[in-house]
Design a protein around this motif. Sequence first.
Motif, PDB file in Angstrom:
ATOM      1  N   ARG B 393      30.074 -51.000 -26.781  1.00 54.54           N
ATOM      2  CA  ARG B 393      28.942 -51.156 -27.526  1.00 54.54           C
ATOM      3  C   ARG B 393      28.670 -50.052 -28.244  1.00 54.54           C
ATOM      4  O   ARG B 393      28.469 -48.870 -27.750  1.00 54.54           O
ATOM      5  N   LEU B 394      28.437 -50.210 -29.592  1.00 54.04           N
ATOM      6  CA  LEU B 394      27.967 -49.408 -30.651  1.00 54.04           C
ATOM      7  C   LEU B 394      26.804 -49.036 -30.744  1.00 54.04           C
ATOM      8  O   LEU B 394      26.052 -50.284 -31.337  1.00 54.04           O
ATOM      9  N   SER B 395      26.117 -48.163 -30.474  1.00 50.72           N
ATOM     10  CA  SER B 395      24.483 -48.065 -30.571  1.00 50.72           C
ATOM     11  C   SER B 395      24.665 -47.141 -31.891  1.00 50.72           C
ATOM     12  O   SER B 395      25.014 -46.064 -31.992  1.00 50.72           O
ATOM     13  N   ARG B 396      23.699 -47.900 -32.839  1.00 44.86           N
ATOM     14  CA  ARG B 396      23.642 -47.293 -34.232  1.00 44.86           C
ATOM     15  C   ARG B 396      22.222 -46.572 -34.337  1.00 44.86           C
ATOM     16  O   ARG B 396      21.221 -46.830 -33.476  1.00 44.86           O
ATOM     17  N   HIS B 397      21.940 -45.814 -35.440  1.00 44.63           N
ATOM     18  CA  HIS B 397      20.724 -45.124 -35.694  1.00 44.63           C
ATOM     19  C   HIS B 397      19.830 -46.360 -36.417  1.00 44.63           C
ATOM     20  O   HIS B 397      20.266 -47.523 -36.498  1.00 44.63           O
ATOM     21  N   ALA B 398      18.545 -46.202 -36.688  1.00 43.41           N
ATOM     22  CA  ALA B 398      17.757 -46.927 -37.705  1.00 43.41           C
ATOM     23  C   ALA B 398      17.414 -46.107 -38.871  1.00 43.41           C
ATOM     24  O   ALA B 398      16.774 -45.177 -38.748  1.00 43.41           O
ATOM     25  N   PRO B 399      17.499 -46.730 -40.009  1.00 39.18           N
ATOM     26  CA  PRO B 399      17.053 -45.918 -41.046  1.00 39.18           C
ATOM     27  C   PRO B 399      15.515 -45.335 -41.126  1.00 39.18           C
ATOM     28  O   PRO B 399      15.491 -44.145 -41.424  1.00 39.18           O
ATOM     29  N   GLU B 400      14.827 -46.124 -40.636  1.00 34.87           N
ATOM     30  CA  GLU B 400      13.411 -45.911 -40.651  1.00 34.87           C
ATOM     31  C   GLU B 400      13.034 -44.616 -39.797  1.00 34.87           C
ATOM     32  O   GLU B 400      12.090 -44.060 -40.044  1.00 34.87           O
ATOM     33  N   ASN B 401      13.982 -44.540 -38.883  1.00 35.37           N
ATOM     34  CA  ASN B 401      13.727 -43.221 -37.878  1.00 35.37           C
ATOM     35  C   ASN B 401      14.614 -41.971 -38.283  1.00 35.37           C
ATOM     36  O   ASN B 401      14.353 -40.962 -37.338  1.00 35.37           O
ATOM     37  N   LEU B 402      15.106 -41.886 -39.259  1.00 35.34           N
ATOM     38  CA  LEU B 402      15.888 -40.814 -39.817  1.00 35.34           C
ATOM     39  C   LEU B 402      14.964 -39.589 -39.942  1.00 35.34           C
ATOM     40  O   LEU B 402      13.660 -39.786 -40.581  1.00 35.34           O
ATOM     41  N   GLY B 403      15.383 -38.356 -39.385  1.00 35.08           N
ATOM     42  CA  GLY B 403      14.389 -37.473 -39.363  1.00 35.08           C
ATOM     43  C   GLY B 403      13.211 -37.200 -38.598  1.00 35.08           C
ATOM     44  O   GLY B 403      12.737 -36.318 -38.322  1.00 35.08           O
ATOM     45  N   LYS B 404      13.239 -38.669 -37.841  1.00 37.63           N
ATOM     46  CA  LYS B 404      12.326 -38.407 -36.628  1.00 37.63           C
ATOM     47  C   LYS B 404      13.210 -38.558 -35.363  1.00 37.63           C
ATOM     48  O   LYS B 404      13.336 -37.640 -34.677  1.00 37.63           O
ATOM     49  N   LYS B 405      13.590 -39.671 -35.252  1.00 33.39           N
ATOM     50  CA  LYS B 405      14.501 -39.763 -33.878  1.00 33.39           C
ATOM     51  C   LYS B 405      15.788 -39.382 -34.064  1.00 33.39           C
ATOM     52  O   LYS B 405      16.596 -39.242 -33.179  1.00 33.39           O
ATOM     53  N   TYR B 406      16.167 -39.419 -35.082  1.00 32.40           N
ATOM     54  CA  TYR B 406      17.642 -39.105 -35.691  1.00 32.40           C
ATOM     55  C   TYR B 406      17.759 -38.149 -36.685  1.00 32.40           C
ATOM     56  O   TYR B 406      17.019 -37.971 -37.652  1.00 32.40           O
ATOM     57  N   ILE B 407      18.824 -37.386 -36.252  1.00 34.10           N
ATOM     58  CA  ILE B 407      19.064 -36.287 -37.524  1.00 34.10           C
ATOM     59  C   ILE B 407      19.113 -36.885 -38.807  1.00 34.10           C
ATOM     60  O   ILE B 407      19.786 -37.887 -38.988  1.00 34.10           O
ATOM     61  N   ASN B 408      18.601 -36.200 -39.906  1.00 33.99           N
ATOM     62  CA  ASN B 408      18.612 -36.873 -41.116  1.00 33.99           C
ATOM     63  C   ASN B 408      19.835 -36.544 -41.942  1.00 33.99           C
ATOM     64  O   ASN B 408      19.810 -35.770 -42.956  1.00 33.99           O
ATOM     65  N   GLU B 409      20.546 -37.480 -41.518  1.00 29.45           N
ATOM     66  CA  GLU B 409      22.072 -37.137 -42.293  1.00 29.45           C
ATOM     67  C   GLU B 409      22.361 -38.770 -42.702  1.00 29.45           C
ATOM     68  O   GLU B 409      23.531 -39.210 -42.222  1.00 29.45           O
ATOM     69  N   PRO B 410      21.739 -39.436 -43.571  1.00 30.29           N
ATOM     70  CA  PRO B 410      21.963 -40.952 -43.663  1.00 30.29           C
ATOM     71  C   PRO B 410      23.600 -41.225 -44.093  1.00 30.29           C
ATOM     72  O   PRO B 410      23.632 -42.247 -43.710  1.00 30.29           O
ATOM     73  N   LYS B 411      23.871 -40.475 -45.133  1.00 33.56           N
ATOM     74  CA  LYS B 411      25.383 -41.010 -45.489  1.00 33.56           C
ATOM     75  C   LYS B 411      26.478 -40.734 -44.317  1.00 33.56           C
ATOM     76  O   LYS B 411      27.107 -41.437 -44.039  1.00 33.56           O
ATOM     77  N   LEU B 412      26.092 -39.430 -43.372  1.00 35.37           N
ATOM     78  CA  LEU B 412      27.007 -39.412 -42.322  1.00 35.37           C
ATOM     79  C   LEU B 412      26.888 -40.562 -41.292  1.00 35.37           C
ATOM     80  O   LEU B 412      27.816 -40.681 -40.628  1.00 35.37           O
ATOM     81  N   TRP B 413      25.699 -40.893 -40.934  1.00 34.97           N
ATOM     82  CA  TRP B 413      25.340 -42.026 -40.109  1.00 34.97           C
ATOM     83  C   TRP B 413      26.143 -43.245 -40.578  1.00 34.97           C
ATOM     84  O   TRP B 413      27.036 -43.849 -39.851  1.00 34.97           O
ATOM     85  N   LEU B 414      25.724 -43.517 -41.671  1.00 31.88           N
ATOM     86  CA  LEU B 414      26.687 -44.749 -42.139  1.00 31.88           C
ATOM     87  C   LEU B 414      28.088 -44.770 -41.952  1.00 31.88           C
ATOM     88  O   LEU B 414      28.908 -45.802 -41.773  1.00 31.88           O
ATOM     89  N   LYS B 415      28.474 -43.616 -42.503  1.00 34.19           N
ATOM     90  CA  LYS B 415      29.847 -43.151 -42.690  1.00 34.19           C
ATOM     91  C   LYS B 415      30.613 -43.450 -41.326  1.00 34.19           C
ATOM     92  O   LYS B 415      31.621 -44.134 -40.964  1.00 34.19           O
ATOM     93  N   THR B 416      30.032 -42.620 -40.337  1.00 36.46           N
ATOM     94  CA  THR B 416      30.795 -42.698 -39.014  1.00 36.46           C
ATOM     95  C   THR B 416      30.600 -43.867 -38.415  1.00 36.46           C
ATOM     96  O   THR B 416      31.535 -44.264 -37.757  1.00 36.46           O
ATOM     97  N   GLU B 417      29.526 -44.694 -38.566  1.00 33.58           N
ATOM     98  CA  GLU B 417      29.091 -45.832 -37.714  1.00 33.58           C
ATOM     99  C   GLU B 417      30.441 -46.899 -38.281  1.00 33.58           C
ATOM    100  O   GLU B 417      31.033 -47.605 -37.640  1.00 33.58           O
ATOM    101  N   GLU B 418      30.454 -46.749 -39.812  1.00 29.42           N
ATOM    102  CA  GLU B 418      31.545 -47.863 -40.351  1.00 29.42           C
ATOM    103  C   GLU B 418      32.979 -47.389 -39.808  1.00 29.42           C
ATOM    104  O   GLU B 418      33.715 -48.254 -39.494  1.00 29.42           O
ATOM    105  N   MET B 419      33.255 -45.991 -39.565  1.00 27.36           N
ATOM    106  CA  MET B 419      34.472 -45.642 -39.084  1.00 27.36           C
ATOM    107  C   MET B 419      34.750 -46.201 -37.593  1.00 27.36           C
ATOM    108  O   MET B 419      35.712 -46.696 -37.473  1.00 27.36           O
TER     109      MET B 419
END
Lengths: 616, 616
Positions: B393-419
């Motif tokens: 089960r792959l648990s992803r971030h939610a873009p609207e919570n970047l910088g709040k619930k999640y570290i603010n690295e939008p590109k790294l999130w998308l990239k690693t999730e896609e990887m």
Amino acid sequence: MSKHSDPKDAPPISNGLADNIGNVRHTLAHLLAAAVKKHYPKAKPSIGPAIDDGFYYDFEFPKGEAPSTQDLPKLEKTMREMLRAWTGFDREEVSARSASAYFKGNPYKLELIKDLQKAGTKITFYTCPPASYKKSLKGTSSDAHSFTDLCRGGHAENPSRDIAPDSFKLDRIAGAYWRGDEKNKMLTRIYGLAFASKEELQTFLEAREEAEKRDHRKLGTVLGIFTFDDDVGPGLPLWLPNGAAMIDELEKLAKEMEDKSGYLRVRTPHIAKESLYTTSGHLPYYKDSMYPPMKCEGVNYYLKAMNCPHHHKIFAARPKSWRDMPVRLAEYGTCYRYEKSGELFGLMRVRSMQMNDAHIYCSEEQFADEFRKVTELYLSYFKIFGIQKYVMRLSRHAPENLGKKYINEPKLWLKTEEMVRRCLTELNVPFTEAEDEAAFYGPKIDVEIWSAIGREFTLATNQVDFAVPARFGLVYTDKDGKQKTPLCIHRAPLSTHERLIGFLIEHFAGAFPLWLAPVQAKIIPISEKQASYAKEIFTQLRDAAIRVELDDSNDTLGKRIRNAKLEKVPYTLVVGDAEIKSKTATLESRSKGKIGALSVEEIINKLKQEISSRAL
Amino acid sequence: MSKHSDPKDAPPISNGLADNIGNVRHTLAHLLAAAVKKHYPKAKPSIGPAIDDGFYYDFEFPKGEAPSTQDLPKLEKTMREMLRAWTGFDREEVSARSASAYFKGNPYKLELIKDLQKAGTKITFYTCPPASYKKSLKGTSSDAHSFTDLCRGGHAENPSRDIAPDSFKLDRIAGAYWRGDEKNKMLTRIYGLAFASKEELQTFLEAREEAEKRDHRKLGTVLGIFTFDDDVGPGLPLWLPNGAAMIDELEKLAKEMEDKSGYLRVRTPHIAKESLYTTSGHLPYYKDSMYPPMKCEGVNYYLKAMNCPHHHKIFAARPKSWRDMPVRLAEYGTCYRYEKSGELFGLMRVRSMQMNDAHIYCSEEQFADEFRKVTELYLSYFKIFGIQKYVMRLSRHAPENLGKKYINEPKLWLKTEEMVRRCLTELNVPFTEAEDEAAFYGPKIDVEIWSAIGREFTLATNQVDFAVPARFGLVYTDKDGKQKTPLCIHRAPLSTHERLIGFLIEHFAGAFPLWLAPVQAKIIPISEKQASYAKEIFTQLRDAAIRVELDDSNDTLGKRIRNAKLEKVPYTLVVGDAEIKSKTATLESRSKGKIGALSVEEIINKLKQEISSRAL
């Protein structure tokens, strides 16, 4: 532990050791003080005892006027000049009052005089060289060529005759609190080395230099074996990959030896409720050496400082009959002991220790045989590690302390002590005996070993335990149907990983035998052209479970070979075009030099064979 | 963890599940309450939700009047009678005032009504069978054949049509605190099972019986794998010799697999200073799950609840270059987490856990490859253990919570999730995705596996970490000479020994494959006459590193063979006079029956070959 002199054990007043070299060293302490007083008339002497390898003297100097290492040759020269004309001490008994008057302004001597007076001890003054300069006690200490000290005696009879001027050497300067108490003033301590002859001094200096080269703290860091970290805590080593590889090998060795000897492995948590240590009886005696408790839902949990209570619980978990006996429970259990910060020392004194522990539960009839097997296990380990000098020390009870210091089982004491003694004699193990030094629950055996450079280490303690199994209600059903309490042998022949690896680093100067070497082989391609062939060999060796590294860095070939030597890697495999062509690698041994070009299969077989034999 | 229904998650007011079976179960909870009210008019109903395998309802009974298990058939009978005539619920919207009046004297319903009122929620009453007995709300509840409940709805439309009378069954009675809070009154909970058909109910009952037989707590004790002890503490398993043998095998497996994959082993202490967990950022979030600190000389030490901070310190201990990357640090590190007493469950929820931990430090470029290798490692383990059903089960971030619930690295999130996604797809691994459920420092993968009898277990969690390496200042020097911060993969494919062995006991019903079996072979001499020959074979097998036992007890041959079967020993070697004569033993396999008389050498070779292949 190294038995280096421990200044905290020095008496507050310099008193000569019984042996002659002790008297010489003590005499030299006086001579040092005389020389210091000549060059630094304002120095206030305090105490100056003989120690294991020489002597020291502690002084208070006026601020900014203390000597430094550069001043030691000057003081040494003065000592030798004074020594030449010095044929003996002048001794004088004095009253406390005149002694105090003489040392007016020196708070250290005044404190010592007060103590002597309180204890009703005779006060004596010793004055040293040269005799012609001897002053009346009424005078002041303006004559810098004479030095009068408060002393109990114990000196060389005729210093100029008895002390060779090249048999001693001032060594170093350090800070030391008055009477070892950090609340007191910090004094300046000058250390000297002194031996019976110039040759002995020379031998000591060379051995010390070698020991420094082999210092486990230094080599352990260079070889990537362990580290400490401020955020983790003092005395809590972090084992780097090279250290963990050695630990894995030691545990594999222990497992092999113990499996063949019928041990059963167990695993226990690192904490337990307070009640476990109340039952075992450890808590009242051991509390200060334990980390403080963690209180959860009203219950105190302690980090374990020993594995035995956990093992006793495992013995008790399932009913046992005489058919199960002896039960030998083994575990590399990590224990935690809160050693004082000041006593921590590299891997030798730590707060977390992974112990080669086992508890053997047996009947009285089985005891002698089990003890013999434990002793034989020690001897096997000594052989594997090339330990040639060792001695065991049997600590016995004292009959007058039965029921007080010792559990009241007079027959069992004599019987097990005799069994231990007979076993050591039969196995031809060198041993000594010490009365009235046993544990309260049974006789104890301390094992001392010497490293390749002759330093002594206490490796381990074995204990026979008559008492604790009963406290835990441990029983087995005997042939007659009756429930009997077993004896317990506590043993840890490989000591702790921390202490053993600290010892092995010094013993082998980091050049570990192949089976134990963290990196067993290093592959060095001559140039980038052989990179892929080198990588191929690397994978072959790794898949054969050989610990191998590939050095394809940009450094020159020479530098990479030197690095491998510096890291004390047992084998290097150099590969160039010739090796690719012949499908070989050129093997070089750390100890035997170049072996030649061998096929990878031959190299793997050779190394595997050497590893499994655990050759030295 | 087993995903058995967890009552603490049930809503305070019964609400139907979205799916049809949920509505059926919820309907049956009402029916149960109606039946209870018929037989026990003084019972005060509280709540009654649908749960995973059926439903329950909690009641307060007058003291001494609560039903017992023997009363369940009677209640079940009444439920079936009522069901026959029951074609639907009557629904009525009521005011809080009339609802309170109706439930006067029932503090539970009154509390619920108050809560609904506070939340501004519509209050509805549902009344059940039979419709002819329906009473006006103004009446009292004297008519025991009708039951009106406070409810949000979500029921079977026509119970007599939609619910097969043999598809449900009252199951058991237990105590339960009102609203799950131990400060509240203890109520009586009646559990029912309910499925879509009689056949499904039957399948469930059979599966449950099998699961009970395989219960790791029961089998773990019978097979001598582990135990708990009051003086050690709850949730702190003591591993008996058979369990420790399994642990040794699992660690050997992990070591082999990891050595081949270039992991480096390390060892770290079980405690650290508070500052380590301040740096890592764990302390504020994790404190409640940690044992309380031990305060020594003004410093707080914590038992580690995770190994990562220690490993980060090891990464940092020596400078790293791009040539060293990736660095894969592995350790079977024991962690301690203070789970609440009520949540402890055998080996599945414990306070001490030996974790198959590793941290992979790599560059962004290396990430995909490293993640693929970790996933392949999982697949290899699944094969070794015969795990056929699994899902990640792959648990992803939610873009609207970047910088709040999640570290603010939008590109790294998308990239690693896609990887991660691409890797799972390429390896054909079944997986699901969940948005907004990642860890704050990166995407997370939970691994679910199913045992041989179809029970689901959460084996492990893998995490990608963008954030913590920077908090520790971890860097490596890249090819361009710049210092870069690595990514970190946290992985533990073999979970903890505790959870994995708990799973394996159920999965294999204790009949472990040879390599993992605590006792691999048992030697049984037919009579005392063969004792010495049996002993000889025993020693030969033991010296060949086979875990072997000798049963020369006084029990009959039959009983000893039965015992070996009961203990699920893979091989028995029976020896009689014929075997002595032919220098053989008669080998019998647990799964394949009698194999025949083989020489000891043949037996050793056969077993060693099976062990090293890790055949199932």
